[in-house]
Design a protein around this motif. Sequence first.
Motif, PDB file in Angstrom:
ATOM      1  N   SER A   1       0.866  -1.180   0.000  1.00 56.54           N
ATOM      2  CA  SER A   1       0.000   0.000   0.000  1.00 56.54           C
ATOM      3  C   SER A   1       0.906   1.235   0.000  1.00 56.54           C
ATOM      4  O   SER A   1       1.828   1.331   0.822  1.00 56.54           O
ATOM      5  N   GLY A   2       0.711   2.123  -0.949  1.00 54.93           N
ATOM      6  CA  GLY A   2       1.555   3.314  -1.039  1.00 54.93           C
ATOM      7  C   GLY A   2       2.688   3.157  -2.045  1.00 54.93           C
ATOM      8  O   GLY A   2       3.494   4.064  -2.223  1.00 54.93           O
TER       9      GLY A   2
ATOM     10  N   ASN B   1     -10.355 -11.743  -0.665  1.00 54.89           N
ATOM     11  CA  ASN B   1      -9.498 -11.725   0.517  1.00 54.89           C
ATOM     12  C   ASN B   1     -10.044 -10.733   1.535  1.00 54.89           C
ATOM     13  O   ASN B   1     -10.649  -9.735   1.170  1.00 54.89           O
ATOM     14  N   LEU B   2      -9.824 -11.058   2.804  1.00 49.39           N
ATOM     15  CA  LEU B   2     -10.169 -10.125   3.876  1.00 49.39           C
ATOM     16  C   LEU B   2      -8.878  -9.398   4.226  1.00 49.39           C
ATOM     17  O   LEU B   2      -7.983  -9.968   4.852  1.00 49.39           O
ATOM     18  N   TYR B   3      -8.762  -8.158   3.777  1.00 44.52           N
ATOM     19  CA  TYR B   3      -7.513  -7.393   3.934  1.00 44.52           C
ATOM     20  C   TYR B   3      -7.470  -6.758   5.323  1.00 44.52           C
ATOM     21  O   TYR B   3      -8.397  -6.043   5.707  1.00 44.52           O
ATOM     22  N   GLY B   4      -6.395  -7.028   6.048  1.00 45.44           N
ATOM     23  CA  GLY B   4      -6.231  -6.468   7.394  1.00 45.44           C
ATOM     24  C   GLY B   4      -7.309  -6.938   8.355  1.00 45.44           C
ATOM     25  O   GLY B   4      -7.589  -6.263   9.346  1.00 45.44           O
ATOM     26  N   GLY B   5      -7.931  -8.074   8.054  1.00 49.53           N
ATOM     27  CA  GLY B   5      -8.965  -8.632   8.934  1.00 49.53           C
ATOM     28  C   GLY B   5     -10.225  -7.777   9.001  1.00 49.53           C
ATOM     29  O   GLY B   5     -11.074  -7.960   9.872  1.00 49.53           O
ATOM     30  N   LYS B   6     -10.360  -6.829   8.071  1.00 48.99           N
ATOM     31  CA  LYS B   6     -11.436  -5.854   8.197  1.00 48.99           C
ATOM     32  C   LYS B   6     -12.310  -5.703   6.965  1.00 48.99           C
ATOM     33  O   LYS B   6     -13.531  -5.817   7.039  1.00 48.99           O
TER      34      LYS B   6
ATOM     35  N   GLN C   1      -1.374   0.161  10.396  1.00 48.39           N
ATOM     36  CA  GLN C   1      -1.834  -1.185  10.059  1.00 48.39           C
ATOM     37  C   GLN C   1      -1.409  -1.583   8.640  1.00 48.39           C
ATOM     38  O   GLN C   1      -0.967  -2.710   8.400  1.00 48.39           O
ATOM     39  N   ARG C   2      -1.506  -0.648   7.703  1.00 53.69           N
ATOM     40  CA  ARG C   2      -1.101  -0.937   6.318  1.00 53.69           C
ATOM     41  C   ARG C   2       0.399  -1.251   6.238  1.00 53.69           C
ATOM     42  O   ARG C   2       0.822  -2.092   5.456  1.00 53.69           O
ATOM     43  N   LEU C   3       1.194  -0.550   7.080  1.00 58.97           N
ATOM     44  CA  LEU C   3       2.644  -0.833   7.076  1.00 58.97           C
ATOM     45  C   LEU C   3       2.918  -2.234   7.618  1.00 58.97           C
ATOM     46  O   LEU C   3       3.791  -2.949   7.113  1.00 58.97           O
ATOM     47  N   LYS C   4       2.139  -2.643   8.622  1.00 56.52           N
ATOM     48  CA  LYS C   4       2.302  -3.995   9.173  1.00 56.52           C
ATOM     49  C   LYS C   4       1.947  -5.040   8.112  1.00 56.52           C
ATOM     50  O   LYS C   4       2.617  -6.054   7.966  1.00 56.52           O
TER      51      LYS C   4
END
Length: 206
Positions: free
Chosen positions: A6-7, A66-71, A140-143
Amino acid sequence: MISGFSGAGKGTVIGKLLQKNDHYALSISVTTRKMREGEEEGKHYFFRDEETFLKLANEGKLLEYNLYGGKNYYGTPREYVQERLCEGKDVILEIDPNGARQVKKNMPEAVLIFITPPHFDDLEKRLTGRNTETPEQIAQRLKIAAREALAMPEYDHILVNREGASQDCADQLEAIVQAEHLRTEKQQEHINALIEQSAPLREEHA
Ligand code: 5GP
């Protein structure tokens, strides 16, 4: 299939590729995430609630999801991709590594391309600069990006998107697509024709 942190600037690079000619068809994904400022329904995503998304998934209407970032859910509409492939288009999917893996399993001929900035630390600057996520969402996106880095060896090509050089990156992307079309296994008809055309000379020398 194009993935990237992301980014990383995937959207900009893909946009430049699409401008080049109409051989390309970009698959528009369905997502349950909220629309960002500047985004449009049907152009960036089809924005749907979770119930509608899961119904599409259960009916087999998504090629992958896909469930991105569990959200938030993200998925690729199956029909659009199949129709464009039948028309002979180069279909571009901008999806995360989980989705790319699912597609590759069913379509081994798919090409996996990963777009990254030169340095991992560039991501935070870019995500902060674009002002579309809260600091918590950026963290969260960095993780997620740190986990996605481990998937890079599964990709066929890695493209570096340097600051201010997205056109170079798009040119490299197009070169990859062209090279993939020239693969020996995609030229079987041409090879067979040349073998047939050259047969008399071989017989002469036999
Ligand atoms: P964003 O919220 O920044 O638009 O996208 C978040 C992540 O979801 C990105 O890694 C993007 O590539 C991925 N993504 C977008 N559409 C799809 C899709 O249809 N399927 C999958 N698996 N991932 C997607």
